[in-house]
Design an enzyme around this catalytic site. Structure first.
Site: not given
Ligand SMILES: [Zn+2]
Ligand SMILES: [Zn+2]
Length: 381
Positions: A40, A42, A45, A62, A170
């Protein structure tokens, strides 16, 4: 136990797939053998260090699914052999947010996610030299096995392949939750979706399921616009070649009812704001790096416009997740075509890099292809 896992040592350095130590689950925790995990934005990031200092070394991941191997004392909602999807906000059930019916904002879960620990404030993960490793968003599922808080392992209905179920925790919870719990779309509504990656495509699917009749998808990558159409977009706008705001306003007689920003940048938040009608709402789903400000012309608040945030679907993620799995089983939610790439655990850095370049939607790491129900005659690409 020794497991292979994707370790972020520090931002700017490629993620290393190597052997680490994983401790047994403590009371209230669950050991899961990971079948598949989605990569993902994230994760990018975190890997790039833009969510704040001190979030490394960490085992990333996650969003994923697997099979329960062992449970700690007191865990009763799952047992060995159960198929589960991960929920990265394992709500405590007792804090002010949980008591107010906002478990997605659970205080202890949020604090420990930032700290990289489980709910008791400690880690089950160590490097071979004994250095403590953080758990990525309390999940750390870019690994052969993981230990999560009990509430982080959500039992799945039978029949959904785990490589597809991997997306629930997610992308699906975030995207469909933004539609259902934040925008609360009505039949016949018009929407625009800025950003057609793994989460944006689920927003589009959610809008279609909610009965939106005009769904305008905006992206700069032709392949993602094609995927957007497959998920239910009625119109697509190439943000690199056209002016999305004027196209959308023309299409919708002055602006959409709701615009979803699924990029996490000030520019697209500003575009989304321009694309809504008076009285309309912008829902910002995208995750912006720490320290980034967004601005809109404030006089337009007088036009009854709203700018709303959302986190993890803004509902009860663990309670809603099995329902999303059933939508997929019923054929109303297509979790297969949004998976544009599959690879092994070793392909994680390449998958992160694809996201940095904006290529493809979701890469799913087939950590155990058989356990993930990946068809044996289908290549892992
Ligand atoms: Zn995510
Ligand atoms: Zn709580």
């Amino acid at each position: 136990m020794r497991i292979r896992a994707a370790v972020l040592y520090e931002p700017g350095r490629p993620v290393a797939v190597e052997e680490v130590e994983l401790d047994e689950p403590k009371a209230g925790e669950v050991l899961v053998r990971v079948a598949a995990a989605g990569v993902c934005h994230s994760d990018v990031h975190l890997a790039d260090g833009v969510l704040g200092d001190g979030r490394w070394p960490m085992v990333l991941g996650h969003e994923g699914a697997g099979v329960v191997e062992r449970v700690g004392e007191g865990v009763t909602h799952v047992s060995a052999g159960d198929r589960v999807a991960f929920c990265f906000v394992p709500a405590c059930g007792a804090c002010r947010f949980c008591l107010a019916g906002k478990p997605n904002l659970c205080g202890p879960a949020g604090e420990n996610a930032v700290r990289g620990t489980l709910l008791d404030g400690t880690s089950r993960l160590r490097l071979a030299d004994g250095t403590t490793l953080q758990h990525g968003l309390m999940t750390a599922c870019f690994a052969e096995r993981t230990v999560v808080a009990g509430a982080g392992a959500v039992p799945l209905p039978d029949g959904l392949p785990l490589w597809q179920a991997a997306l629930l925790g997610c992308g699906v919870v975030t995207g469909l939750g933004a539609v259902r719990n934040v925008a609360r779309l009505q039949e016949g509504d018009s929407v625009a979706v800025f950003g057609c990656g793994g989460v944006g495509l689920q927003v589009i699917a959610g809008a279609r399921i909610a009965g939106a009749t005009t769904i305008v998808a905006v992206d700069r990558v032709a392949e993602k616009l094609e995927l957007a159409r497959q998920q239910g977009a009625t119109h697509v706008v190439d943000g690199a070649a056209e002016k999305p705001v004027s196209v959308i306003r023309k299409l919708t007689d002055g602006g959409v009812d709701t615009a979803f920003e699924v990029v996490g940048s000030p520019e697209t938040i500003r575009l989304a704001w321009g694309a809504i009608r008076p009285g309309g709402t912008v829902v910002v789903v995208g995750l912006a790096p720490k320290g980034v400000d967004a601005a809109v012309p404030a006089i337009e608040f007088l036009a009854d416009k709203s700018l709303k945030g959302t986190y993890y679907g803004s509902g009860n993620p663990a309670a809603e997740l099995p329902g999303y799995a059933r939508l997929a089983l019923a054929g109303d939610l297509d979790l297969s075509t949004v998976v544009t790439h599959t690879t092994s655990l070793d392909g994680v850095e390449e998958a992160l890099h694809r996201l940095r370049k904006g290529e493809g939607a979701r890469t799913v790491l087939l950590i155990d292809p058989d356990l993930a129900d990946w068809p044996s005659d289908r290549p892992i690409r």
